[in-house]
Design an enzyme around this catalytic site. Structure first.
Site, PDB file in Angstrom:
ATOM      1  N   CYS A  98       0.991  -1.244   0.056  1.00  0.00           N
ATOM      2  CA  CYS A  98       0.102   0.064  -0.068  1.00  0.00           C
ATOM      3  C   CYS A  98       0.794   1.343   0.009  1.00  0.00           C
ATOM      4  CB  CYS A  98      -0.914  -0.005   1.307  1.00  0.00           C
ATOM      5  SG  CYS A  98      -1.829  -1.617   1.442  1.00  0.00           S
ATOM      6  N   LEU A 117      -5.026  -9.228   1.790  1.00  0.00           N
ATOM      7  CA  LEU A 117      -6.026 -10.145   2.638  1.00  0.00           C
ATOM      8  C   LEU A 117      -7.130  -9.494   3.224  1.00  0.00           C
ATOM      9  CD1 LEU A 117      -2.669 -11.467   4.414  1.00  0.00           C
ATOM     10  CD2 LEU A 117      -4.077 -12.856   3.298  1.00  0.00           C
TER      11      LEU A 117
END
Length: 578
Positions: A2, A51
């Site tokens: 990210c 996830l």
């Protein structure tokens, strides 16, 4: 994987500027974005969902009371075991590995959390009650984080471009010593960045900003012990395979498709072989360089056929290099001289069509002794025993007088083979320039005559270690995070591909540096231990073929001069003007 951004300026009037800075990282996290702020702190996050793809995995994450806020870039490999340990006392609301950082901090504090977690990460934690902001970077430096403290405002980001967007270029003063360092290292060494008032957090370090006083404390939370202990070759072989399998198995955990970068070299081959035993459907990806002597794709194809992966190949041609060579500075935000960023970007872009997570073999050369310069340095040390008093001054002057004449070139060769000290020889092997080769830039940028050109290497030079281990330790602390891992992070995140590095788990790092050289270099070979451990798992031609870097045939493509201009002179000129 990210992008994170935050600052201690959070007024509503600044919200548009804060969001622009966060959006500068949108390529790192195209799936979701989120923000959290109070009257003193802004925390922003761009998410690449790996996830728990649901809204429950959105970041920043805060506890139920809103007293602790976290934003995480990367993956916590051992999150499942830590979660089981935390669940009796903490209520988890997602399946995300990042939530372990939140509850782990509340349970163990920052030091206890950092001691327990393993992974590739750069994260921030805002403790509202204690009015502290923590930044941390993983032990190997796989994930990046920059920070700046300007006029009392503290800000941090995954990439330099977000801080440049937030503060504005006019408030960021270029650091001429960073540009000068680039000529030595071919990257800007941490903790420096292109700007004097912006820094990289070093690997294995934690920063704490105290909102009440404005004080910033930075310290390491992990020290690599390179003291060898007794290992037999048989024990070390067994342990190596066990640790590689354990790490690969952990890093295959994902809610999106996972593949492997398969170059045809030894490190990517052992990762692919292991991954294929733990996953029913592994895809492998290879770049085919259209030039004999630079192409390892036949080896990659051979292994893929042997272990049965779904294999994909994409060619890299001269026009690809021409197309992407001018984009490198935009990816890295500061001078960066490793042209293998281009094939790395191509394999990332190509892979992203089918997968979201890729495993790579990076780190194996530093851990297990795979670089050819280790042998070259050993030979140089033997040649140079005793040294030649005064020879360095004589060769430097002779080179100036004789230039590129035949005699001048002979003196350069003599100097290279017999006169340069260890660090000078190492710099030349790595492609950097010596001080006398940088005089023009030193004058132009008014570099202090007493400036230590090798400060970054000297900081991590451990003379008490055996020479090859000393070089591995140096590469692990410098070349690996500042060149190799930086290259892969930016080249892959441009297309929002997460690249995981199984060979850089904490256990593997500490194991590798606990080995005596006689075991690590079994039979006197580079990566001798790895070759012994995998002799029954990989084809002999992969095990024993000469080391070949992920490089471009610039001379064969008639791009050498253009590439040099683009990557060195152009990047210095334009980087300085920015």
């Amino acid at each position: 994987m990210c992008g994170i951004f935050g600052s201690t300026i959070s007024m509503p009037t600044c919200l548009e500027r804060l969001r622009r800075a966060l959006d500068a990282l949108s390529h790192r996290g195209p799936d979701q974005w989120g923000e959290w702020r109070d009257e003193r702190v802004y925390v922003g996050h761009r998410r690449l969902s790996i996830l728990d793809l649901s809204e429950r995995g959105r970041q920043p994450m805060a506890d139920q009371e809103g007293r602790v806020v976290v934003a995480v870039n990367g993956e916590i490999y051992n999150f499942q075991g830590l979660r089981r340990e935390l669940e009796p006392r903490h209520a988890f609301t997602s399946q995300s590995d990042s939530e372990v950082v939140l509850h782990g901090y509340k349970e163990w504090g920052i030091e206890g959390l950092l001691e327990r977690i393993d992974g590739m990460y750069a994260f921030c934690i805002y403790d509202v009650d204690r009015q502290r902001i923590y930044l941390a970077r993983d032990r190997a430096g796989i994930k990046p984080i920059y920070y700046a403290l300007i006029n009392g405002a503290f800000a941090w980001a995954s990439e330099l471009k977000a801080l440049r967007e937030f503060f504005g270029r006019d408030r960021l003063e270029p650091d001429v010593t960073a540009l000068y360092d680039f000529l030595t290292y071919l990257y800007v060494p941490a903790p420096k960045s292109l700007y004097r008032n912006v820094f990289k957090l070093e690997p294995g370090h934690c920063a704490c900003f105290h909102l009440s006083s404005g004080r910033l404390d930075i310290k390491p939370y992990w020290h690599l012990d390179a003291t060898s202990r007794e290992w037999s070759e048989a024990e070390a072989c067994e342990e190596l395979v066990r640790l590689v399998d354990e790490s690969v198995k952990e890093q295959l955990v994902s809610d999106v498709p996972v593949g492997v970068f398969l170059s045809g070299g030894l490190d990517s081959s052992i990762v692919a072989e292991s991954a294929n035993r733990f996953s029913s459907h592994i895809q492998t990806f290879t770049i085919q360089v259209d030039e004999p002597g630079h192409d390892e794709s036949p080896f990659a194809r051979r292994l893929a056929d042997q272990i049965g992966t779904e294999h994909h190949v994409r060619s890299c041609k001269a026009e690809d290099a021409t197309e992407w060579i001018g984009r490198i500075q935009d990816w890295y935000d500061e001078p960066f001289g490793d042209l293998s960023a281009i094939p790395t970007h191509l394999v990332s872009r190509f892979s992203r069509e089918k997968i979201v997570v890729a495993l790579s073999g990076d780190g194996g050369d530093e851990l297990f002794g795979g670089y050819r310069w280790y042998s070259a340095m050993l030979a140089h040390a033997r040649r140079r025993t005793g040294g030649w008093p005064g020879a360095r001054r004589w060769t430097s002057r002779s080179k100036q007088w004789l230039g590129k004449s035949l005699l001048g070139r002979a003196i350069r060769r003599l100097e290279f083979d017999y006169v340069l000290d260890d660090l000078e020889y190492y710099v030349r092997l790595m492609g950097g320039l010596l001080p006398e080769d940088k005089r023009k830039h030193a004058r132009q940028w008014e570099i202090d005559p007493d400036y230590d050109d090798y400060w970054h290497f000297r900081k991590h030079w451990r003379p008490e270690l055996p020479l090859r281990t000393r070089l591995q330790f140096l590469d692990f602390r410098t070349y690996l995070p500042d060149d190799i891992l930086t290259k892969v992070d930016r080249a892959s995140m441009q297309v929002a591909l997460e690249v995981r590095v199984p060979l850089l788990s904490r256990k593997l790092i500490e194991f590798a540096f606990s080995l005596p050289e006689s075991v690590r270099y079994a039979d006197g070979l580079l990566k001798g231990l790895v070759k012994k451990a995998y002799r029954n798992k990989l084809p002999p031609d992969i095990l024993f073929k000469p080391k070949q870097g992920f490089s471009l045939p610039l001379k064969a493509w008639d791009l050498a001069d253009g590439a040099r201009t683009s990557i060195q002179e152009r990047i210095l000129r334009e980087g300085y003007s920015r």
